[in-house]
Design a protein around this motif. Structure first.
Motif, PDB file in Angstrom:
ATOM      1  N   ARG A 170       1.132   9.449  -5.684  1.00 30.64           N
ATOM      2  CA  ARG A 170       1.480  10.822  -5.299  1.00 30.64           C
ATOM      3  C   ARG A 170       2.497  11.429  -6.258  1.00 30.64           C
ATOM      4  O   ARG A 170       2.423  12.638  -6.568  1.00 30.64           O
ATOM      5  N   ASP A 201       0.675   4.001  -2.899  1.00 32.27           N
ATOM      6  CA  ASP A 201       0.356   5.396  -2.558  1.00 32.27           C
ATOM      7  C   ASP A 201       1.462   6.346  -3.005  1.00 32.27           C
ATOM      8  O   ASP A 201       1.188   7.453  -3.495  1.00 32.27           O
ATOM      9  N   GLN A 226       0.835  -1.202   0.000  1.00 33.71           N
ATOM     10  CA  GLN A 226       0.000   0.000   0.000  1.00 33.71           C
ATOM     11  C   GLN A 226       0.873   1.257   0.000  1.00 33.71           C
ATOM     12  O   GLN A 226       0.579   2.243  -0.693  1.00 33.71           O
TER      13      GLN A 226
END
Length: 381
Positions: free
Chosen positions: A193, A189, A185
């Motif tokens: 970003r 992520d 995760q």
């Protein structure tokens, strides 16, 4: 095996060692094969039976994306193993994961784009990207962190040298390192970003010894998923794999498949369709790898190799050779020539620091590993 790199391309040393080992075997000597990541067992018997039945009729091309039966089976696989719903239309069957990488690079990026990979990592990543004209950003990993990639590693590398994509494997080759759900995760992520397209190489899924493998599909639909029947299903030579594509890339990938490869081999697709239902057989093979994993790790430690705890997954041990040599290629060639044990030099996976490491595969039979340890014991003395 002294080829000098041309435009960055290097030999695949695992295959070079295999070629050298075959030449030795042709003289009548025996070799313990721990160099290539190839299961020691054939596919499940029902797979062979299905192909034999299909052989007289299965001579033509299939749909470029693959047989409907296979793609439906793969959608069912994701529902049962990962609790995610996958549209069969987003699945593309490929000629092994190797073709999947080529299609992924050309589908998601334009020529000259920079793709990040880990170091150490699978050598075909570097050579395929260079051969296709893409740039590379390497993210160094360390034994201190169990060879595991983190979001912080990605962010630091991106700040130093921005890149457009990240190709990442868990479990990984050559280290067998795997990230857990939280770690994956974090990677997902971070890529989101930074605006980095993630390519998740899941070829060793099913071969995770700590618990169920976590697919990036469970966490995002923006990643390109690449997998294969080679490892878990014991089908290396069948050259059959698959991709799961984000919606915005499906059509472009299909067009590239049509033109680059037409379709995956028909007989291999038939075999793969049956293999999906033979997980009990695959789990029996995995149990053998799990036993080999401990046997090899303990044996290497006793011989003086620099090695920590057994790998998280896949079927590899990445071991330091500082007690014996600072030249992994020479070490592997001498070990093969004098002791009849074939292993892969670390320079295959890490051009910067790989001279201090070698990779052992424990995908073969237990007897081969026992004999290899015995031969190395005599050789190292």
């Amino acid at each position: 095996m002294t080829d000098q790199p041309a435009d960055g391309l290097m030999p695949f040393h695992a295959m070079e060692i295999l070629k050298r080992a075959k030449a030795i075997e042709a003289t009548g000597r025996t070799v313990c094969h721990l160099e290539v990541g190839e299961p020691g067992s054939p596919p499940a018997p029902r797979v062979i039976e299905a192909v034999a039945r299909a052989l007289p009729q299965a001579q033509g091309y299939t749909n470029a994306k693959g047989l409907h039966e296979l793609r439906d089976g793969l959608a069912k696989y994701y529902a049962e193993q990962h609790a995610v719903s996958v549209d069969p239309d987003s699945i593309l069957c490929t000629m092994g994961s190797s073709a999947g990488f080529i299609i992924a690079f050309h589908t998601a990026f334009r020529p000259g784009a920079r793709i990040a990979i880990t170091r150490p990592g699978y050598p075909a990543y570097v050579n395929t990207l260079l051969g296709l004209g893409f740039g590379i950003a390497e993210i160094p990993l360390t034994a201190a962190n169990g060879w595991r990639l983190t979001g912080a590693d990605i962010a630091a590398a991106h700040a130093d040298q921005p890149f457009d994509g990240l190709l990442f494997a868990s479990p990984a080759n050559p280290t067998g390192a795997a990230v857990d759900r939280a770690g994956l995760q974090d990677i997902v992520d971070t890529c989101k970003r930074l605006g980095v397209r993630l390519i998740s190489d899941e070829i060793y899924h099913g071969l995770d010894y700590r618990g169920p493998s976590v697919s990036a599909l469970e966490l995002t639909r923006d990643a390109i998923i690449i997998n294969s029947f080679s490892k878990y299903y014991c089908m290396t030579g069948w050259r059959i794999g698959w991709m799961v594509l984000p919606d915005d890339l499906i059509r472009r990938a299909e067009i590239l498949q049509q033109n680059l490869f037409i379709s995956a081999p028909t007989l291999s697709q038939i075999a793969a369709t049956v293999a999906l239902g033979e997980r009990d057989y695959a789990e029996e093979q995995k149990a053998g790898y799990a036993a080999n994993r401990v046997l090899l790790n303990d044996g290497l430690h006793a011989l003086g190799f620099d090695i920590g705890t057994p790998s998280d997954g896949a079927f590899y041990a990445y071991a330091g050779i500082s007690s014996f040599s600072n030249d992994s290629l020479s070490f592997c060639e001498t070990l093969l020539d004098e002791a009849g044990v074939a292993v892969t030099p670390g320079i295959d996976f890490d051009r910067a620091g790989g001279n201090r490491y070698v990779r052992f595969s424990y995908a073969g039979k237990r007897e081969q590993i026992e004999l290899a340890l015995e031969r190395m014991r005599g050789f190292l003395k």
